[in-house]
Design an enzyme around this catalytic site. Structure first.
Site, PDB file in Angstrom:
ATOM      1  N   SER A 552       0.842  -1.183   0.000  1.00  0.00           N
ATOM      2  CA  SER A 552       0.000   0.000   0.000  1.00  0.00           C
ATOM      3  C   SER A 552       0.886   1.246   0.000  1.00  0.00           C
ATOM      4  CB  SER A 552      -0.958  -0.038   1.190  1.00  0.00           C
ATOM      5  OG  SER A 552      -1.977   0.911   1.047  1.00  0.00           O
ATOM      6  N   ASP A 637      -9.614  -3.953  -5.255  1.00  0.00           N
ATOM      7  CA  ASP A 637      -9.006  -3.094  -4.241  1.00  0.00           C
ATOM      8  C   ASP A 637      -9.686  -1.731  -4.204  1.00  0.00           C
ATOM      9  OD1 ASP A 637      -7.322  -1.620  -2.570  1.00  0.00           O
ATOM     10  OD2 ASP A 637      -5.513  -2.563  -3.341  1.00  0.00           O
ATOM     11  N   HIS A 672      -8.005  -5.031  -1.058  1.00  0.00           N
ATOM     12  CA  HIS A 672      -6.750  -4.421  -0.612  1.00  0.00           C
ATOM     13  C   HIS A 672      -5.944  -5.354   0.285  1.00  0.00           C
ATOM     14  CE1 HIS A 672      -4.149  -0.990  -0.224  1.00  0.00           C
ATOM     15  NE2 HIS A 672      -4.204  -1.019   1.080  1.00  0.00           N
TER      16      HIS A 672
END
Length: 700
Positions: A552, A637, A672
């Site tokens: 991320s 995501d 995610h």
């Protein structure tokens, strides 16, 4: 991330070469130049078309990339299977959580052998009942996540939320506990959180914006009515803020929190009067973040007003201002106050000093504190499940890089801690004493000391050991020095594992965070590079075998340091990487964008634009020898859209001048956090380990 000492010889390493069949099918993305203009500056994006979600060209290209990645891992299948077998032999297939209490009832999460998901067990003396079976709920779905479950105060009903796509968009359902009947009424489009009022029929929940997925509205639902008739309780119109809800430990108030990166505001509703209007506790002010909890004697407030590392204050009633409150724990330049739990007869405080977490317990007026001692130098400490306001004990979770997670109960009266629960491995050969963990301090370019937590197997030759260096460095997040049962497979093969606690996190307090964001963001990247260089220089690893990993915002870190110091890393794992910084932050229709301005800057402002552009990974890809790279994402995501890593890998491969493989692995049924279910999660880890080991020439 960066280092020195490797240069071009790195890329002649034989294991980088994939077989001839894979080489002949290296994906090549079509280019459709898109001119992007801002502040009279022109950027040309040849892969802008990849944001056409669900279009045939995009799906075809993802499939081509996935097939290329699959061909690579098919060659490593024996190694992948070896890791999976090791995980199975080490981790109990019927692993359990510690028992925990909710409203006088005892529960425990349990894994089921040969099943992907958990069961929640209700324990009543010797009687055990399956309260939730995630396997049954997940049946027929490629992805499943139970968001939250909340039991009504009389224990007769449970509200629970589910995501069956991976987009973190949850639907709330209700069930009668006595007969297991699931009610017809549902509430879609929520953040998953649920808070009951004390009347056993009213619940509060948070709605998401359908486009940006920002949590922005709080609704009140009365059981037995249609969700279409639910009453809006609060709406946050400022797009920099998101909303979440909680209930005080004493069950007196439902709290509505509106929070941005720099300021916050809390509203309250009496849990006994759920139909009443929410009242504001303290109005938001610029740069003021606060958290409030309630005790029968008044309100306890953690605040950063004139106190970067926060202070604890008290007020018998709703205060007019922070200045009118009594200071209980004053601000300290050396100690960051992370969390306070308010029990009926005492306070428990979690703080961090020079990176070391402490839990201390004291009286309600914040005197006579006793610090709970810890046995190791490098560890992680957090409050565990403390649900009983009248409890005489504090539950806390302890783990380290060598010690599996353990739950302790601290008795406030006897001032002693007792081990309540510890995760154990079924591998009888595992012994924490066979591994070494320590904290070292690297020196940054500007002279700052960068803390690094490391672990390795006792007896290895550190100077010849490959290193996996993990980093994040954003949002004030501190990466925990926690135990991993799967990581043992790397340590046993001679890897050193390290966490660089770089600026942008709060490992060393608020200033450590502030000097790693906005127009000081580059400190995050140079800190990571300096950490890798320092470990090589001081003999903690082989300088020619340094690997990096982050996800991320940590994926942004991976992209930035790979551009800045590609010679330093032999391989990089970037998970759901945020790499197309400028284009994403200029698109307000994408989830999270506006709320992120206070973290990264607003590129609509020219100074911020140029600074962000100076490190944006996608914009700085150029012709050079890149290290081996494994880039992963989930198609659904919601935090970092799939097209960011997809565009990045296409651009990287076009500009790669070396022979190191660049792999893209997109899980089509994931979000995610990756795929769901135990087998999918372990497979993802096994593939990462196989990637690292194959680069290192380790084939078993």
């Amino acid at each position: 991330m960066k280092n020195f000492l490797r240069l071009l010889s790195l890329f002649s390493f034989t294991p980088f070469i994939v077989n001839s069949q894979s080489q002949s099918h290296i994906p090549v993305a079509k280019e459709i130049p898109k001119e992007l203009v801002k502040h009279n500056h022109v950027r040309i994006d040849p892969y802008f078309w990849m944001n056409e979600r669900d279009s045939k060209p995009v799906l075809d290209y993802i499939a081509e990339e996935n097939n290329y990645s699959k061909a690579f891992f098919d060659q490593k299948q024996n190694l992948v299977n070896t890791f999976l077998t090791e995980f199975d032999r080490r981790i109990n297939p019927e692993e359990t959580s510690a028992p925990f209490e909710i409203q006088g009832q005892t529960f425990q999460w349990r894994q089921i052998k040969d099943a992907d998901y958990r069961q929640l067990i209700l324990i009543e003396g010797k009687k055990e009942t399956v309260f939730f079976d995630e396997n049954a709920l997940a049946k027929g779905h490629e992805y499943y996540a139970l968001g939250d479950f909340s039991i009504s105060p009389n224990n007769e009903l449970v509200a629970f939320s589910q995501d069956k796509i991976g987009r973190r968009n949850y639907t709330i359902s209700f069930r009668e506990n006595k007969n297991g009947k699931i009610l017809k009424e549902q509430i879609p489009g929520t953040d998953g959180s649920i808070v009951w009022a004390n009347d056993n029929k009213t619940v509060f929940y948070v709605k998401k914006d359908p486009t940006t997925l920002r949590e922005f509205q709080v609704y009140r639902h009365v059981l037995g009515t249609s969700s279409s008739k639910d009453e809006l309780v609060f709406e946050e119109k400022d797009e920099r803020f998101y909303v979440y809800i909680t209930k005080t430990l004493d069950k007196k108030f439902i709290l509505i929190h509106a929070v941005s990166s720099t300021s916050s505001e809390t509203r309250m509703i009496e849990a006994d009067k759920p139909a009443e209007k929410a009242s504001c506790f303290l109005k938001r002010e610029k740069d003021h973040l606060y958290e409030v909890d309630h005790h029968e004697n008044g309100f306890y407030i953690l605040t950063n007003q004139n106190s970067p590392n926060r202070k604890l204050v008290f007020s018998k009633s709703v205060p007019a201002s922070i200045e009118s409150c009594e200071i209980l724990i004053a601000h300290s330049n050396d100690v960051y106050l992370e969390e306070v739990e308010v029990f009926k007869n005492f306070l428990a405080v979690q703080s961090r000093k020079m990176g070391r977490t402490e839990i201390s317990v004291g009286s309600l007026n914040a005197t006579n504190f006793d610090v709970i001692s810890m046995p190791e130098e490098v560890y992680e400490l957090n409050f565990s499940f403390n649900e009983n306001y009248e409890s005489k004990t504090v539950n806390y979770h302890y783990t380290s890089l060598t010690t599996p997670g353990s739950i302790y109960k601290y008795n406030v009266e006897s001032k002693t801690s007792e081990l309540f629960f510890q995760k154990t491995l079924i591998d009888q050969k595992f012994n924490p004493a066979n591994y070494v963990s320590e904290r070292i301090w690297a020196i940054a370019n500007d002279g700052q000391k960068i803390p690094i937590s490391i672990v390795y197997k006792k007896g290895i030759d550190l100077k010849k050991a490959p290193l996996l260096l993990y980093g994040y460095g954003s949002y004030g997040v501190t990466i925990p020095a926690a135990f991993s049962a799967t990581r043992l497979s790397l340590l046993d093969r001679g890897f050193v594992y390290a966490i660089a606690h770089i600026r942008g996190g709060k490992f060393l307090g608020e200033n450590w965070y502030q000097t790693g964001k906005l127009n000081q963001k580059r400190n995050t990247f140079t800190d990571f590079i300096n950490a890798a260089e320092w470990m090589a220089l001081k003999g903690y690893c082989d300088p020619n075998s340094i690997y990096a990993q982050g996800g991320s915002a940590g994926g942004l870190l991976m992209g930035a340091v790979t551009n800045m110091a590609p010679y330093l890393f032999k391989g990089v794992i970037a998970q759901v990487p945020f790499v197309d910084v400028i284009s994403t932050m200029l698109d307000e229709s994408i989830p999270l964008t506006v709320g992120e301005y206070e973290e990264w800057g607003n590129p609509n402002e020219e100074d911020a634009y140029w600074y962000m552009l100076s490190y944006s990974p996608y914009d700085h890809v150029r012709k050079m020898d890149y290290p081996a790279m494994l880039i992963t994402t989930g198609y659904h995501d919601s935090q970092v859209q799939y097209w960011e890593p997809l565009k990045w890998v296409a651009k990287l491969r076009k500009n790669q001048t070396g022979t190191a493989p660049i792999l893209f692995d997109c899980t089509m049924s994931a979000g995610h956090g990756g795929g769901s279910g135990r087998s999918t999660e372990r497979l993802e880890v096994a593939k990462e380990f196989a990637f690292l080991c194959s680069m290192q020439g380790i084939n078993e």
